[in-house]
Scaffold this active site. Structure first.
Site, PDB file in Angstrom:
ATOM      1  N   HIS A 229      -6.480 -38.616  23.052  1.00  0.00           N
ATOM      2  CA  HIS A 229      -5.600 -39.360  23.958  1.00  0.00           C
ATOM      3  C   HIS A 229      -5.417 -40.809  23.507  1.00  0.00           C
ATOM      4  CE1 HIS A 229      -4.555 -40.724  28.243  1.00  0.00           C
ATOM      5  NE2 HIS A 229      -3.637 -39.831  27.914  1.00  0.00           N
ATOM      6  N   LYS A 231      -4.154 -44.184  21.562  1.00  0.00           N
ATOM      7  CA  LYS A 231      -2.908 -44.748  21.030  1.00  0.00           C
ATOM      8  C   LYS A 231      -3.292 -45.985  20.234  1.00  0.00           C
ATOM      9  CE  LYS A 231      -1.710 -42.696  25.119  1.00  0.00           C
ATOM     10  NZ  LYS A 231      -2.648 -42.349  26.203  1.00  0.00           N
ATOM     11  N   ASP A 236      -2.570 -53.377   8.077  1.00  0.00           N
ATOM     12  CA  ASP A 236      -3.240 -54.209   7.066  1.00  0.00           C
ATOM     13  C   ASP A 236      -4.631 -54.656   7.492  1.00  0.00           C
ATOM     14  OD1 ASP A 236      -0.983 -53.949   5.538  1.00  0.00           O
ATOM     15  OD2 ASP A 236      -0.185 -55.942   6.001  1.00  0.00           O
ATOM     16  N   HIS A 408       1.678 -46.152  34.717  1.00  0.00           N
ATOM     17  CA  HIS A 408       0.845 -45.416  33.759  1.00  0.00           C
ATOM     18  C   HIS A 408      -0.248 -46.311  33.195  1.00  0.00           C
ATOM     19  CE1 HIS A 408       0.265 -43.145  29.826  1.00  0.00           C
ATOM     20  NE2 HIS A 408       0.203 -42.160  30.703  1.00  0.00           N
ATOM     21  N   LYS A 410      -3.649 -48.300  32.534  1.00  0.00           N
ATOM     22  CA  LYS A 410      -5.055 -47.926  32.698  1.00  0.00           C
ATOM     23  C   LYS A 410      -5.883 -49.201  32.578  1.00  0.00           C
ATOM     24  CE  LYS A 410      -3.025 -44.271  30.174  1.00  0.00           C
ATOM     25  NZ  LYS A 410      -2.886 -43.280  31.142  1.00  0.00           N
ATOM     26  N   ASP A 415     -13.491 -59.837  39.080  1.00  0.00           N
ATOM     27  CA  ASP A 415     -13.736 -61.256  39.378  1.00  0.00           C
ATOM     28  C   ASP A 415     -12.808 -62.205  38.625  1.00  0.00           C
ATOM     29  OD1 ASP A 415     -15.681 -60.354  41.052  1.00  0.00           O
ATOM     30  OD2 ASP A 415     -17.370 -61.042  39.853  1.00  0.00           O
TER      31      ASP A 415
END
Length: 490
Positions: A229, A231, A236, A408, A410, A415
Site C-alpha cells: 500500500h 506510495k 537521485d 483520503h 492518513k 499537541d
C-alpha cells in the site's frame, strides 16, 4: 427440464458437501497453524460454518496467510541495511537527540522507542513540504522528476493509465532514454486492471517495472491480503515523496463519483530520504526475485543543512515484521498527548489497543477530533468506521464527516507539535496485513500546516454531535453494528 434440475441439484449438493469438508480442514489450520487474533479466529469459524460456500470464497480472497516465511526474509534484509545506516554518523540514532523546545522533549520517548524496537534512524537535517491537493502534488512531482539526473524510483499501490500517468510517463521515458535508472513497483491488486501492454511498452524504453504479489489469473487476484500500500518516489537519493495520493484521475478530482479528492502527501529533502530509498530497495529486491535485477543502496550522500531543520523518523510496517510498528507509534503518540489529538482517515476501524488509548486520553482531558468521509468508497467499511468513531463520540470526542468530496488523508497530530503522515489508515488491515510507510515529523511548523488544513476541512464537514449520533435511524444503526462484526477482516 426436470432431469436437468435434478442433475443440477445433485451437483450443488455434492459441491456443498465438499465445501463443508474443505472448511473443516481450513478451520483446523486456522486454529492450530496460524497466528491470529482470537476474535478473528472465532469470526472465520462462524463464517465458514454458517455459510460454507460464501465463507470458502471469502477465505480465499481475504483470509489466507500465505508467504509469511518468505516475507520474513525481507525483514532480515532490513536488519542488514539498517546496520549499514547505523555506521553512517549522519543518521543519528544515538542519544544525541536535539529537540529544541522544552515541550517537544516529551516526544523523546517516541524517538527512542522507534530506535530501540526497530532501529529506526532519527534525522534532523530535513526540509518538509506538505501537499493537500492532488493537482498541486502532481505538479511538484512532475517538476522533481524533470530535474532527475541519476535515477528515479517510483512506487504506488494504484497506477492508472489515464491523464495523470499520461503526464508522468513521457518524463520517465525521456529520462530512461537519457541513461537514467528508472524502476517502478506497482501492486498486483491495486494495478490489476492495468494492461500488461503498458508495462511492456515501458520496458522497451528501458524502464524496469515489477508487480508486488502479481495476480495469477490476470485481473482475478485472490491475494487480497499482504498488499503493498506504499506510495513512494525517490529521485537521485535527494528528494522523496510519500503519502496518500495514488496515480489516477480521481486523485486530482476528475471522478464525479468522489468529487474533490482531499488527501495529504509530503515531499522530503535531506537525510530522511535515505530510509525511504532503503524501503523502496527492499520492496524491489523482494519483488524481482532475480538477483541480477536487484538494487543496492548507494554511497551516503551529504545534504546541505536545511534552513528549518525538521526532525523525522520513517516508520514502516507490514506482515513481514513481528510488531505492528505504525500502530504502536500511534499508541505512543496518543499516550504522550496532553492537550489534543486530531485524526484524519478514510477508514477508522482501530483495534482494541487504539480504542483503549483514545478513551484513556479522553478521560484524561485530552481533546480528540476525528475527520472521516461522508461519501463512501466502500459502504461496509464506512458503516464500520461510523460505528467505531461513534463509540468515541459517546466518550467525548468530536466527529466530523467531510462532505466536499472524499477525504483520503492518513494523518494524526498531537499537541500541535508532532504528526504522522503516510499511507497507513487507522484500521486493522493497515496495521497488520498491508505494507505501509509513515513519516513521524517532529515539527510545530509542519504540524501547524496540517492542523490548519483540517480546520479548513471542518468548514466542509458536518459535525456528528452526541445528539445527532443518538438520533440516527434504526437502519443505519443496523448497518453499523452488522459491519463492525467484520472489522478484523476489513
Amino acid at each position: 427440464m426436470d432431469s436437468f434440475l435434478h442433475i443440477a441439484g445433485l451437483v450443488w449438493h455434492f459441491m456443498h458437501e465438499v465445501m463443508i469438508y474443505l472448511n473443516i480442514i481450513i478451520i483446523f489450520l486456522i486454529i492450530f497453524f496460524q497466528k491470529r487474533d482470537p476474535v478473528a479466529i472465532f469470526l472465520w469459524i462462524v463464517v465458514l460454518i454458517l455459510a460454507p460456500v460464501a465463507g470458502f470464497v471469502l477465505y480465499i480472497f481475504l483470509g489466507q496467510q500465505i508467504h509469511k516465511e518468505k516475507l520474513f526474509k525481507v525483514k532480515g534484509m532490513e536488519d542488514t541495511i539498517n546496520k549499514y545506516i547505523r555506521r553512517d554518523a549522519r543518521m543519528s540514532i544515538s542519544d544525541r537527540i536535539r529537540l529544541s523546545k522544552p515541550r517537544m522533549r516529551d516526544f523523546e520517548e517516541l524517538i527512542k522507542y522507534n530506535r530501540n524496537v526497530a532501529q529506526i534512524a532519527y534525522t534532523e537535517n530535513n526540509a518538509v513540504e506538505v501537499y493537500f491537493d492532488g493537482r498541486e502534488k502532481f505538479r511538484a512531482l512532475v517538476k522533481a522528476l524533470e530535474s532527475a539526473q541519476h535515477y528515479i524510483y517510483f512506487q504506488y499501490y494504484i497506477i492508472r493509465d489515464d491523464e495523470v500517468f499520461g503526464k508522468i510517463k513521457p518524463i520517465l521515458i525521456e529520462k530512461a532514454r537519457a541513461g537514467l535508472k528508472v524502476c517502478i513497483i506497482y501492486d498486483g491488486m491495486g494495478c490489476r486492471m492495468m494492461k500488461k501492454k503498458v508495462w511492456r511498452d515501458l520496458a522497451r524504453e528501458g524502464i524496469e517495472s515489477v508487480a508486488f504479489f502479481p495476480a495469477i489469473f490476470g485481473p482475478l487476484n485472490f491475494r487480497v491480503n499482504y498488499r503493498n500500500h506504499r506510495k513512494i518516489v525517490v529521485i537521485d537519493g535527494r528528494t522523496a515523496f510519500m503519502g496518500g495520493f495514488n496515480v489516477g484521475r480521481e486523485y486530482v478530482g476528475m471522478d464525479r463519483r468522489f468529487g474533490y479528492w482531499r488527501d495529504t502527501h509530503i515531499q522530503l529533502t535531506g537525510d530522511a530520504v535515505v530510509p525511504i530509498e532503503m524501503r523502496f530497495i527492499m520492496d524491489w529486491n523482494y519483488a524481482v526475485k532475480d538477483k541480477k535485477r536487484q538494487l543496492r543502496l548507494g554511497k551516503p550522500r551529504i545534504f546541505p543543512i536545511a534552513e528549518e531543520s525538521t526532525g523525522v523518523q520513517i516508520v514502516s510496517s507490514g506482515p513481514d515484521l513481528t510488531e505492528p510498528l505504525i500502530r504502536d507509534n500511534f499508541i505512543k503518540m496518543i499516550a504522550t498527548a496532553k492537550d489534543n489529538i486530531r485524526i484524519q482517515t478514510p477508514y477508522f476501524i482501530p483495534d482494541e489497543s487504539i480504542m483503549t488509548a483514545l478513551k484513556i486520553a479522553l478521560h484524561s482531558g485530552v481533546a480528540v477530533e476525528i475527520i472521516i468521509p461522508a461519501i463512501p468508497d466502500h459502504p461496509v467499511v464506512l458503516s464500520a468506521t461510523r460505528y467505531f468513531a461513534g463509540l468515541l463520540v459517546e466518550e467525548g470526542a468530536r466527529l466530523y464527516e467531510y462532505r466536499r468530496g472524499f477525504v483520503h488523508a492518513k494523518v494524526i497530530t498531537v499537541d500541535n507539535m508532532v504528526c504522522s503522515v503516510g499511507t497507513a489508515n487507522m484500521d486493522i488491515r493497515s496495521f497488520r496485513l498491508n505494507f505501509e510507510i509513515n513519516a513521524v515529523i517532529f515539527s510545530e511548523s509542519v504540524t501547524g500546516k496540517i492542523n490548519a488544513a483540517m480546520d479548513k476541512d471542518k468548514e466542509y464537514s458536518t459535525e456528528i454531535t452526541i445528539d445527532k449520533y443518538r438520533e440516527r435511524s434504526i437502519f443505519r444503526r443496523f448497518k453499523e453494528r452488522f459491519a463492525r462484526l467484520f472489522s478484523p477482516l476489513l
